[in-house]
Every structure is written in C-alpha cells, then in structure tokens.
Scaffold this motif. Structure first.
Motif, PDB file in Angstrom:
ATOM      1  N   LEU A  21       0.918  -1.209  -0.076  1.00 49.78           N
ATOM      2  CA  LEU A  21       0.034   0.147   0.079  1.00 49.78           C
ATOM      3  C   LEU A  21       0.997   1.109   0.005  1.00 49.78           C
ATOM      4  CD1 LEU A  21      -2.939  -0.861   2.419  1.00 49.78           C
ATOM      5  CD2 LEU A  21      -3.024  -0.493  -0.095  1.00 49.78           C
ATOM      6  N   PHE A  22       1.842   1.396   0.777  1.00 55.08           N
ATOM      7  CA  PHE A  22       2.794   2.329   0.931  1.00 55.08           C
ATOM      8  C   PHE A  22       3.344   2.665  -0.443  1.00 55.08           C
ATOM      9  CE2 PHE A  22       7.065   4.032   1.380  1.00 55.08           C
ATOM     10  CZ  PHE A  22       6.758   5.251   2.105  1.00 55.08           C
ATOM     11  N   VAL A  23       3.816   1.574  -1.291  1.00 56.32           N
ATOM     12  CA  VAL A  23       4.703   1.511  -2.739  1.00 56.32           C
ATOM     13  C   VAL A  23       3.557   2.323  -3.726  1.00 56.32           C
ATOM     14  CG1 VAL A  23       5.523   0.380  -4.568  1.00 56.32           C
ATOM     15  CG2 VAL A  23       6.374   0.010  -2.212  1.00 56.32           C
ATOM     16  N   ILE A  24       2.216   1.530  -3.416  1.00 56.05           N
ATOM     17  CA  ILE A  24       1.091   2.274  -4.434  1.00 56.05           C
ATOM     18  C   ILE A  24       0.810   3.613  -4.296  1.00 56.05           C
ATOM     19  CG2 ILE A  24      -1.527   2.024  -4.889  1.00 56.05           C
ATOM     20  CD1 ILE A  24      -1.078  -1.326  -4.446  1.00 56.05           C
ATOM     21  N   VAL A  25       0.924   4.178  -3.114  1.00 55.84           N
ATOM     22  CA  VAL A  25       0.401   5.376  -2.584  1.00 55.84           C
ATOM     23  C   VAL A  25       1.513   6.323  -2.997  1.00 55.84           C
ATOM     24  CG1 VAL A  25       0.262   7.140  -0.789  1.00 55.84           C
ATOM     25  CG2 VAL A  25      -1.103   4.936  -0.667  1.00 55.84           C
ATOM     26  N   ILE A  26       2.874   5.985  -2.938  1.00 55.00           N
ATOM     27  CA  ILE A  26       3.833   6.716  -3.644  1.00 55.00           C
ATOM     28  C   ILE A  26       3.999   6.746  -5.106  1.00 55.00           C
ATOM     29  CG2 ILE A  26       6.434   6.798  -3.571  1.00 55.00           C
ATOM     30  CD1 ILE A  26       5.538   7.722  -1.031  1.00 55.00           C
ATOM     31  N   MET A  27       3.475   5.572  -5.756  1.00 55.23           N
ATOM     32  CA  MET A  27       3.592   5.808  -7.114  1.00 55.23           C
ATOM     33  C   MET A  27       2.656   6.538  -7.738  1.00 55.23           C
ATOM     34  SD  MET A  27       6.174   4.100  -8.150  1.00 55.23           S
ATOM     35  CE  MET A  27       6.199   3.020  -9.523  1.00 55.23           C
ATOM     36  N   ALA A  28       1.465   6.604  -7.213  1.00 60.91           N
ATOM     37  CA  ALA A  28       0.000   7.333  -7.391  1.00 60.91           C
ATOM     38  C   ALA A  28       0.647   8.897  -7.343  1.00 60.91           C
ATOM     39  CB  ALA A  28      -1.119   7.199  -6.489  1.00 60.91           C
ATOM     40  N   LEU A  29       1.312   9.257  -6.065  1.00 57.59           N
ATOM     41  CA  LEU A  29       1.623  10.645  -6.110  1.00 57.59           C
ATOM     42  C   LEU A  29       2.740  10.980  -7.145  1.00 57.59           C
ATOM     43  CD1 LEU A  29       2.166  10.796  -2.335  1.00 57.59           C
ATOM     44  CD2 LEU A  29       0.302  12.040  -3.624  1.00 57.59           C
ATOM     45  N   ALA A  31       2.968   9.721 -10.201  1.00 57.88           N
ATOM     46  CA  ALA A  31       2.045  10.028 -11.409  1.00 57.88           C
ATOM     47  C   ALA A  31       1.489  11.162 -11.494  1.00 57.88           C
ATOM     48  CB  ALA A  31       1.100   8.611 -11.696  1.00 57.88           C
ATOM     49  N   ALA A  32       0.603  11.551 -10.182  1.00 59.80           N
ATOM     50  CA  ALA A  32       0.008  12.861 -10.376  1.00 59.80           C
ATOM     51  C   ALA A  32       1.035  14.114 -10.412  1.00 59.80           C
ATOM     52  CB  ALA A  32      -0.748  13.056  -8.765  1.00 59.80           C
ATOM     53  N   ALA A  33       2.041  14.057  -9.905  1.00 62.03           N
ATOM     54  CA  ALA A  33       3.047  14.872 -10.047  1.00 62.03           C
ATOM     55  C   ALA A  33       3.347  15.094 -11.633  1.00 62.03           C
ATOM     56  CB  ALA A  33       4.250  14.896  -9.162  1.00 62.03           C
ATOM     57  N   MET A  34       3.872  14.024 -12.260  1.00 60.00           N
ATOM     58  CA  MET A  34       4.213  14.011 -13.496  1.00 60.00           C
ATOM     59  C   MET A  34       3.249  14.580 -14.450  1.00 60.00           C
ATOM     60  SD  MET A  34       7.171  13.165 -13.680  1.00 60.00           S
ATOM     61  CE  MET A  34       7.531  12.690 -15.634  1.00 60.00           C
ATOM     62  N   GLY A  35       1.973  14.067 -14.128  1.00 55.30           N
ATOM     63  CA  GLY A  35       0.760  14.652 -15.022  1.00 55.30           C
ATOM     64  C   GLY A  35       0.686  16.285 -14.819  1.00 55.30           C
ATOM     65  N   ARG A  36       0.831  16.761 -13.637  1.00 54.49           N
ATOM     66  CA  ARG A  36       0.901  18.248 -13.532  1.00 54.49           C
ATOM     67  C   ARG A  36       2.023  18.881 -14.126  1.00 54.49           C
ATOM     68  NH1 ARG A  36      -2.277  22.147 -13.777  1.00 54.49           N
ATOM     69  NH2 ARG A  36      -1.445  24.034 -13.040  1.00 54.49           N
ATOM     70  N   PHE A  37       3.323  18.211 -14.078  1.00 57.34           N
ATOM     71  CA  PHE A  37       4.361  18.698 -14.837  1.00 57.34           C
ATOM     72  C   PHE A  37       4.132  18.684 -16.302  1.00 57.34           C
ATOM     73  CE2 PHE A  37       8.427  17.787 -17.220  1.00 57.34           C
ATOM     74  CZ  PHE A  37       9.020  18.976 -16.905  1.00 57.34           C
ATOM     75  N   LEU A  38       3.379  17.709 -16.791  1.00 56.91           N
ATOM     76  CA  LEU A  38       3.008  17.900 -18.295  1.00 56.91           C
ATOM     77  C   LEU A  38       2.135  18.896 -18.811  1.00 56.91           C
ATOM     78  CD1 LEU A  38       3.013  14.120 -19.267  1.00 56.91           C
ATOM     79  CD2 LEU A  38       4.620  15.617 -19.970  1.00 56.91           C
ATOM     80  N   VAL A  39       0.915  19.217 -17.784  1.00 55.12           N
ATOM     81  CA  VAL A  39       0.136  20.421 -18.163  1.00 55.12           C
ATOM     82  C   VAL A  39       1.038  21.519 -18.043  1.00 55.12           C
ATOM     83  CG1 VAL A  39      -1.909  21.510 -17.283  1.00 55.12           C
ATOM     84  CG2 VAL A  39      -1.770  18.969 -17.337  1.00 55.12           C
ATOM     85  N   ASP A  40       1.788  21.817 -17.188  1.00 54.73           N
ATOM     86  CA  ASP A  40       2.657  22.925 -16.862  1.00 54.73           C
ATOM     87  C   ASP A  40       3.652  23.239 -18.201  1.00 54.73           C
ATOM     88  OD1 ASP A  40       1.355  23.854 -14.738  1.00 54.73           O
ATOM     89  OD2 ASP A  40       2.876  22.895 -13.184  1.00 54.73           O
ATOM     90  N   SER A  41       3.854  22.171 -18.714  1.00 59.72           N
ATOM     91  CA  SER A  41       4.997  22.192 -19.683  1.00 59.72           C
ATOM     92  C   SER A  41       4.198  22.800 -21.069  1.00 59.72           C
ATOM     93  CB  SER A  41       5.710  20.894 -20.050  1.00 59.72           C
ATOM     94  OG  SER A  41       6.459  21.034 -21.255  1.00 59.72           O
ATOM     95  N   GLY A  42       2.903  22.264 -21.239  1.00 59.53           N
ATOM     96  CA  GLY A  42       1.865  22.549 -22.373  1.00 59.53           C
ATOM     97  C   GLY A  42       1.767  24.112 -22.393  1.00 59.53           C
ATOM     98  N   GLU A  43       1.254  24.309 -21.121  1.00 58.98           N
ATOM     99  CA  GLU A  43       0.934  25.917 -20.883  1.00 58.98           C
ATOM    100  C   GLU A  43       2.159  26.759 -21.303  1.00 58.98           C
ATOM    101  OE1 GLU A  43      -0.844  26.336 -16.960  1.00 58.98           O
ATOM    102  OE2 GLU A  43      -2.575  25.191 -17.577  1.00 58.98           O
TER     103      GLU A  43
END
Length: 156
Positions: A21-29, A31-43
């Motif tokens: 569960l700890f590893v899954i939570v860290i991986m989800a965080l 993935a969310a950070a990378m998604g936000r990074f891609l959105v910021d890069s596009g803007e």
C-alpha cells in the motif's frame, strides 16, 4: 501437525500488505506530479508560441506603419505625416498571425540643430495574440511592444 511459528515471526504477519500500500501511494503521487508537470509544460509552450506571434505582429505593424509614413515616392509628393499611419489592424486572413492584432501609434517630434529643423517620428507598435475569456478554462492574451524612430532625412 504443523509447528507453531516462533513468536518473533508471528508479530510480522500482514506487513507485506502495508508495504505494498505504501508503494502504491508513492507511485500514485509520482504519477500525479508527472501529470501536472506535463500540463504546466504545455501551458508554457503555448505562452512562448503566442509571445513570438505577438512579437511578429508588432514587427509587422511597424513595417506597415513605416511604409505608410515613407512610401516609395518621388520627392515632389507630400511629406510624411503621422496622419497617414493606420492606427490598428487585425491579422484574421494571415494564417501565421490569425487571432493576432496590432495597434500602432505615431508621434511627431520636432528637433533642430545648427538651424536645421528635423521631424522625428516615434512609432509604438503593440502586438497582441490570444483572447481573454471567462469561465472554467479561461484563455489568455500575450502582448509585445516595439518602438522605432524614423527621421525625415535631416539628422539633428
């Protein structure tokens, strides 16, 4: 039949689930950070492209204004004047500058040196691309300003 596990191992039952569960939570965080990074890069890319287009619109506005001020003419024609400069223009039919507009202002400055009078024309061009819109996903406008000075032939 089976021997009872030692006391030390009995207290560690279920720890693999907690680690998973700890590893899954860290991986989800991550993935969310990378998604936000891609959105910021596009803007940022959109702002950069609109900024360059706004700069080109401002440059085009200056070139049009300079031609209106000093067209290919013989010396017998009327002298240059700021009244000949069109104030604004939209580039709706130009594919590279669609959605862009320019506003040009012209000021005449009189200068004299050694008995010679010269007229300086200060042209200010404001190129704007994009549109500001309200709502859940607002747009934005980017603008660039260029200033040029032109003389009527006599250097003060």
């Amino acid at each position: 039949m089976f021997p009872r596990p030692p006391r030390r191992l009995a207290s560690q039952r279920g720890s693999a689930i907690m680690i998973a569960l700890f590893v899954i939570v860290i991986m989800a965080l991550l993935a969310a950070a990378m998604g936000r990074f891609l959105v910021d890069s596009g803007e940022k890319n959109t702002v950069e492209v609109r900024g360059v287009r706004a700069l080109m619109a401002a440059q085009s506005g200056l070139e049009i204004a300079l031609y209106q001020l000093f067209p290919n003419r013989s010396g017998a024609e009327l002298p240059a004047a700021c009244t000949k400069v069109a104030a604004s223009r939209a580039f709706d039919n130009d594919p590279g500058l669609s959605g862009c507009r320019v506003s040009v202002s012209c000021n005449e400055i009189q200068a004299s040196q050694g008995g010679e009078t010269s007229t300086t024309y200060r042209l200010t061009s404001l190129g704007t691309c994009g549109a500001e819109a309200a709502g859940a996903n607002p747009g934005f406008a980017v603008s660039r300003t260029l200033v040029a000075e032109a003389f009527d032939g006599v250097m003060p």
